[in-house]
Write a protein that holds these residues in place. Sequence first.
Motif, short mmCIF file in Angstrom:
data_model
loop_
_atom_site.label_atom_id
_atom_site.label_comp_id
_atom_site.label_asym_id
_atom_site.label_seq_id
_atom_site.Cartn_x
_atom_site.Cartn_y
_atom_site.Cartn_z
N THR A 73 0.82 -1.21 0.00
CA THR A 73 0.00 0.00 0.00
C THR A 73 0.85 1.26 0.00
O THR A 73 0.49 2.24 -0.64
CB THR A 73 -0.98 0.03 1.18
N ALA A 74 1.99 1.23 0.68
CA ALA A 74 2.89 2.39 0.66
C ALA A 74 3.42 2.63 -0.74
O ALA A 74 3.50 3.77 -1.20
CB ALA A 74 4.04 2.19 1.65
N GLY A 75 3.77 1.56 -1.43
CA GLY A 75 4.26 1.69 -2.81
C GLY A 75 3.21 2.25 -3.74
O GLY A 75 3.49 3.10 -4.59
N ILE A 76 1.97 1.78 -3.59
CA ILE A 76 0.87 2.28 -4.41
C ILE A 76 0.64 3.76 -4.12
O ILE A 76 0.46 4.56 -5.04
CB ILE A 76 -0.42 1.46 -4.15
N GLU A 77 0.68 4.13 -2.85
CA GLU A 77 0.46 5.53 -2.48
C GLU A 77 1.54 6.45 -3.05
O GLU A 77 1.25 7.55 -3.52
CB GLU A 77 0.40 5.67 -0.96
N VAL A 78 2.78 5.98 -3.04
CA VAL A 78 3.88 6.79 -3.59
C VAL A 78 3.74 6.92 -5.11
O VAL A 78 3.86 8.02 -5.67
CB VAL A 78 5.25 6.17 -3.23
N LYS A 79 3.46 5.81 -5.78
CA LYS A 79 3.40 5.83 -7.25
C LYS A 79 2.17 6.58 -7.77
O LYS A 79 2.24 7.25 -8.79
CB LYS A 79 3.41 4.40 -7.79
N TYR A 80 1.05 6.46 -7.08
CA TYR A 80 -0.21 7.05 -7.55
C TYR A 80 -0.76 8.04 -6.54
O TYR A 80 -1.95 8.02 -6.21
CB TYR A 80 -1.23 5.94 -7.81
N SER A 81 0.07 8.94 -6.05
CA SER A 81 -0.32 9.81 -4.94
C SER A 81 -1.57 10.64 -5.22
O SER A 81 -2.44 10.77 -4.36
CB SER A 81 0.84 10.71 -4.52
N GLU A 82 -1.68 11.22 -6.40
CA GLU A 82 -2.86 12.05 -6.70
C GLU A 82 -4.13 11.22 -6.73
O GLU A 82 -5.16 11.62 -6.16
CB GLU A 82 -2.67 12.78 -8.02
N GLU A 83 -4.08 10.06 -7.38
CA GLU A 83 -5.26 9.19 -7.46
C GLU A 83 -5.65 8.69 -6.08
O GLU A 83 -6.84 8.65 -5.73
CB GLU A 83 -5.01 8.00 -8.39
N VAL A 84 -4.66 8.32 -5.28
CA VAL A 84 -4.94 7.83 -3.93
C VAL A 84 -5.58 8.93 -3.09
O VAL A 84 -6.57 8.70 -2.40
CB VAL A 84 -3.65 7.30 -3.26
N SER A 85 -5.06 10.14 -3.18
CA SER A 85 -5.63 11.26 -2.42
C SER A 85 -7.08 11.50 -2.79
O SER A 85 -7.94 11.70 -1.92
CB SER A 85 -4.83 12.54 -2.66
N GLN A 86 -7.38 11.46 -4.08
CA GLN A 86 -8.76 11.68 -4.54
C GLN A 86 -9.68 10.55 -4.08
O GLN A 86 -10.79 10.80 -3.62
CB GLN A 86 -8.81 11.82 -6.07
N ARG A 87 -9.20 9.31 -4.16
CA ARG A 87 -10.03 8.19 -3.72
C ARG A 87 -10.29 8.24 -2.22
O ARG A 87 -11.40 7.95 -1.77
CB ARG A 87 -9.39 6.86 -4.11
N LEU A 88 -9.27 8.61 -1.45
CA LEU A 88 -9.47 8.74 -0.01
C LEU A 88 -10.46 9.84 0.32
O LEU A 88 -11.30 9.70 1.21
CB LEU A 88 -8.13 8.99 0.70
N LYS A 89 -10.37 10.95 -0.41
CA LYS A 89 -11.34 12.04 -0.21
C LYS A 89 -12.75 11.56 -0.52
O LYS A 89 -13.68 11.81 0.24
CB LYS A 89 -10.98 13.24 -1.08
N ASN A 90 -12.91 10.85 -1.64
CA ASN A 90 -14.22 10.32 -2.03
C ASN A 90 -14.75 9.36 -0.96
O ASN A 90 -15.93 9.37 -0.62
CB ASN A 90 -14.14 9.62 -3.37
N GLN A 91 -13.85 8.53 -0.45
CA GLN A 91 -14.24 7.57 0.58
C GLN A 91 -14.68 8.28 1.85
O GLN A 91 -15.71 7.93 2.44
CB GLN A 91 -13.06 6.64 0.87
N MET A 92 -13.94 9.29 2.26
CA MET A 92 -14.31 10.03 3.47
C MET A 92 -15.64 10.77 3.27
O MET A 92 -16.46 10.82 4.20
CB MET A 92 -13.20 11.00 3.87
N ASP A 93 -15.87 11.32 2.09
CA ASP A 93 -17.15 11.97 1.80
C ASP A 93 -18.29 10.96 1.91
O ASP A 93 -19.35 11.26 2.47
CB ASP A 93 -17.14 12.60 0.40
N PHE A 94 -18.07 9.77 1.38
CA PHE A 94 -19.08 8.71 1.44
C PHE A 94 -19.39 8.34 2.89
O PHE A 94 -20.55 8.26 3.29
CB PHE A 94 -18.59 7.48 0.66
N PHE A 95 -18.33 8.14 3.69
CA PHE A 95 -18.53 7.79 5.10
C PHE A 95 -19.22 8.91 5.86
O PHE A 95 -20.04 8.67 6.74
CB PHE A 95 -17.20 7.43 5.77
N SER A 96 -18.90 10.16 5.53
CA SER A 96 -19.54 11.30 6.18
C SER A 96 -21.04 11.31 5.91
O SER A 96 -21.82 11.60 6.81
CB SER A 96 -18.92 12.61 5.68
N LYS A 97 -21.43 10.99 4.69
CA LYS A 97 -22.86 10.95 4.34
C LYS A 97 -23.60 9.91 5.16
O LYS A 97 -24.78 10.03 5.44
CB LYS A 97 -23.04 10.69 2.85
#
Length: 103
Positions: A73-97
């Motif tokens: 997961t650390a390797g994925i986060e480093v390689k795809y940092s922008e995509e990971v950040s956006q997906r985490l934001k989407n996930q947090m928005d979903f959980f907030s709802k």
Amino acid sequence: TVVFLVSMPSYATETLQIAQIAKEQGATLIVLTDRRLSPVGRLADICLTTDIEVYSEGMISIASVMTYLNLITAGIEVKYSEEVSQRLKNQMDFFSKLNLVIE
């Protein structure tokens, strides 16, 4: 589509079923298991293996599994940092709802 499964002794039949369905649907199957010849290891396109410590029938140390997953997961986060950040934001928005708190 990529499906990532972790399967250790006693090899849950549900994990094998998920692997079989994934393969039938054409997914690439990546498996982390204790041996290549495990039930899901045999089906995997990519089979990652790690040793596990078995202290007794009820006590299995999965520290090596957790370390492997952390590295992946650390390797994925480093390689795809922008995509990971956006997906985490989407996930947090979903959980907030749903008024769920994820720590």
